[in-house]
Design a protein around this motif. Structure first.
Motif, PDB file in Angstrom:
ATOM      1  N   MET A  16       0.828  -1.205   0.000  1.00 23.39           N
ATOM      2  CA  MET A  16       0.000   0.000   0.000  1.00 23.39           C
ATOM      3  C   MET A  16       0.865   1.258   0.000  1.00 23.39           C
ATOM      4  O   MET A  16       0.504   2.284  -0.603  1.00 23.39           O
ATOM      5  N   VAL A  44       1.218   1.210  -5.105  1.00 26.15           N
ATOM      6  CA  VAL A  44      -0.051   1.653  -5.694  1.00 26.15           C
ATOM      7  C   VAL A  44       0.243   2.459  -6.956  1.00 26.15           C
ATOM      8  O   VAL A  44       1.030   3.417  -6.922  1.00 26.15           O
ATOM      9  N   TRP A  62       3.148   3.385 -12.983  1.00 33.26           N
ATOM     10  CA  TRP A  62       3.635   3.769 -11.681  1.00 33.26           C
ATOM     11  C   TRP A  62       4.908   4.577 -11.850  1.00 33.26           C
ATOM     12  O   TRP A  62       5.545   4.532 -12.915  1.00 33.26           O
ATOM     13  N   PHE A  97      -1.312  -5.022  -7.455  1.00 32.27           N
ATOM     14  CA  PHE A  97      -0.468  -3.835  -7.622  1.00 32.27           C
ATOM     15  C   PHE A  97       1.010  -4.219  -7.539  1.00 32.27           C
ATOM     16  O   PHE A  97       1.838  -3.711  -8.289  1.00 32.27           O
ATOM     17  N   LEU A 108      -4.046  -5.479  -3.610  1.00 34.18           N
ATOM     18  CA  LEU A 108      -2.688  -5.002  -3.351  1.00 34.18           C
ATOM     19  C   LEU A 108      -1.654  -5.931  -3.969  1.00 34.18           C
ATOM     20  O   LEU A 108      -0.611  -5.473  -4.466  1.00 34.18           O
ATOM     21  N   ARG A 135      -1.104  10.382  -6.228  1.00 32.01           N
ATOM     22  CA  ARG A 135      -0.105   9.662  -5.451  1.00 32.01           C
ATOM     23  C   ARG A 135      -0.056  10.272  -4.051  1.00 32.01           C
ATOM     24  O   ARG A 135      -0.150  11.487  -3.898  1.00 32.01           O
TER      25      ARG A 135
END
Length: 419
Positions: free
Chosen positions: A241, A245, A414, A337, A334, A383
């Motif tokens: 997390m 992300v 990302w 991700f 998660l 973000r």
């Protein structure tokens, strides 16, 4: 015949001497009770750990208080003397009370009057719960107390607590139909009457400890590994997390991944919990069938409140189900991700991004930044950064900074190397 009068009424008559309980035959009495009061207390009772340990601990508390006084502790002295005095005084007070009460049960041996109790029923009742799960029981023994004038009355005595999980390995020696001694102090039947086997120094005599199965360590080991694994997953989720992300994603796809994870992972966890609870319920049922056949203690209640048809039980069901589904969905999301980042084989490229907005969240512990790539203003990105890891960039709307832009394994971009 059974007298309908209450225990209190019969107790008053016994204290007044107008009624007496039938005496237990001498061969059924423990050796220390075969003499008339005032009796000598055997050394094994003084040495019993449930008598000796509280007695020694109480005197240690008193000694700590006296030592503090000798070293200068004073309720009206300097601040340090006061600080030393009051904790020592509390410890000494607890020790003083312990000295007064830790050997109270010895009075039963010295001065107790003994009568006969016939066991009618033996139960194991839950007395302590944690998060809806029964963690401790005590024995409740229903007895009939016959008097010398032909009357019989009933009473229930409680004692001999055991922890959950020990039911199979701590068996009460008393059986339905047994005649056992009930003991009380002269003139105090209503206040002090107790089964002699329930007194603290008799716990190891009244409870028969059975050896645990040789392979039980495997279950304990697997349980320990499972607990460590759960915490590892939670810490991994926290790490993902904070670090994995993506800055942009397809909300419908992420929601679908979360829903599937909630149903599969969360549903599996919920099904396992239910399976374990029902298995324990079945084991309790099997133990009770044996208990009925042999006159041993019958377990009441339920191993967990979730198995009861009550408001509290249904509340636990709703909370547990919602928590399992939510945690399962969050975990799978998660992990997706993390896989999107760590299996990203695309080449990163430097891109200039423009700040749209920046605000403090989580009571000032984080900053949430909304931005877009300068060359693709239609891509909305977001973000969050902990304050201690905040990059030194211009956060004012319109401010620009450069990032390494990664496409992501699943097409969820990302960023890193913010500068």
């Amino acid at each position: 015949m059974t007298d309908a009068r209450s225990f209190e009424s019969i107790g008053d008559q016994i204290d007044a001497g107008s009624s007496e309980l039938i005496s237990l035959p001498e061969e059924l009495l423990p050796e220390e009770l075969r003499q008339q009061p005032e009796r000598l207390v055997p050394h094994w009772i003084y040495r019993c750990r449930r008598i000796r340990r509280p007695w020694i601990a109480s005197w240690c508390g008193i000694s700590i208080f006296l030592l503090a006084i000798l070293l200068g502790a004073n309720p009206v002295g300097t601040p340090w003397q006061k600080i030393a005095f009051w904790p020592a005084a509390i410890i000494g007070s607890i020790g003083f009370v312990g000295v007064l009460i830790s050997r109270n049960s010895l009075r039963y041996v010295k001065h107790g009057i003994v009568g006969t109790a016939v066991i009618e029923d033996v139960l194991l009742e839950p007395v302590q719960h944690y998060n809806g799960q029964t963690v401790a029981y005590h024995h409740a023994v229903l007895v009939s107390l016959p008097t010398t004038d032909g009357r019989v009355f009933e009473h229930e005595f409680r004692g001999l607590g055991i922890m959950a999980g020990q039911q199979e390995f701590a068996e009460l020696r008393m059986r339905v139909g047994d005649r056992v001694p009930v003991i009380w102090l002269q003139g105090q039947f209503r206040k002090t009457a107790q089964l002699y086997g329930f007194l603290p120094f008799n716990e190891d005599v009244s409870l028969m400890r059975k050896p645990k199965p040789a392979g039980r360590w495997r279950k304990n080991l697997l349980t320990g590994i499972a607990v460590v694994g759960i915490f590892a997953v939670l810490f991994l989720n926290l790490y993902l997390m904070m670090n994995c992300v993506p800055v942009a994603m397809s909300v419908p796809i992420v929601a679908a991944v979360g829903i599937i994870g909630g149903i599969v992972l969360g549903g599996s966890a919920l099904a396992y919990i239910l399976h374990e609870l029902k298995s324990e319920q079945q084991r309790m049922h099997d133990r009770n069938l044996l208990a009925i056949a042999s006159g041993r203690a019958f377990e009441t209640g339920s191993p967990h409140v979730m198995l009861t048809n009550t408001v509290v039980g249904w509340t636990y069901w709703i909370v547990c189900a919602a928590g399992s589904l939510l945690l399962g969905g969050l975990t799978v999301g998660l992990w997706a991700f993390g896989l999107n980042m760590y299996f990203d084989s695309g080449a990163a490229r430097a891109r200039v991004v423009v700040v749209d907005a920046a605000r403090e969240v989580d009571q000032g512990r984080e900053w949430e930044i909304s931005f877009h790539p300068k060359d693709e203003p239609n891509i909305a990105c977001r973000r969050s950064f902990p304050v201690r890891r905040m990059p030194p960039v211009n956060l004012k709307p319109g401010g620009e900074f450069t990032v390494d832009w990664h496409p992501g394994r699943f097409g969820w971009p990302w960023i890193d190397n913010i500068r």
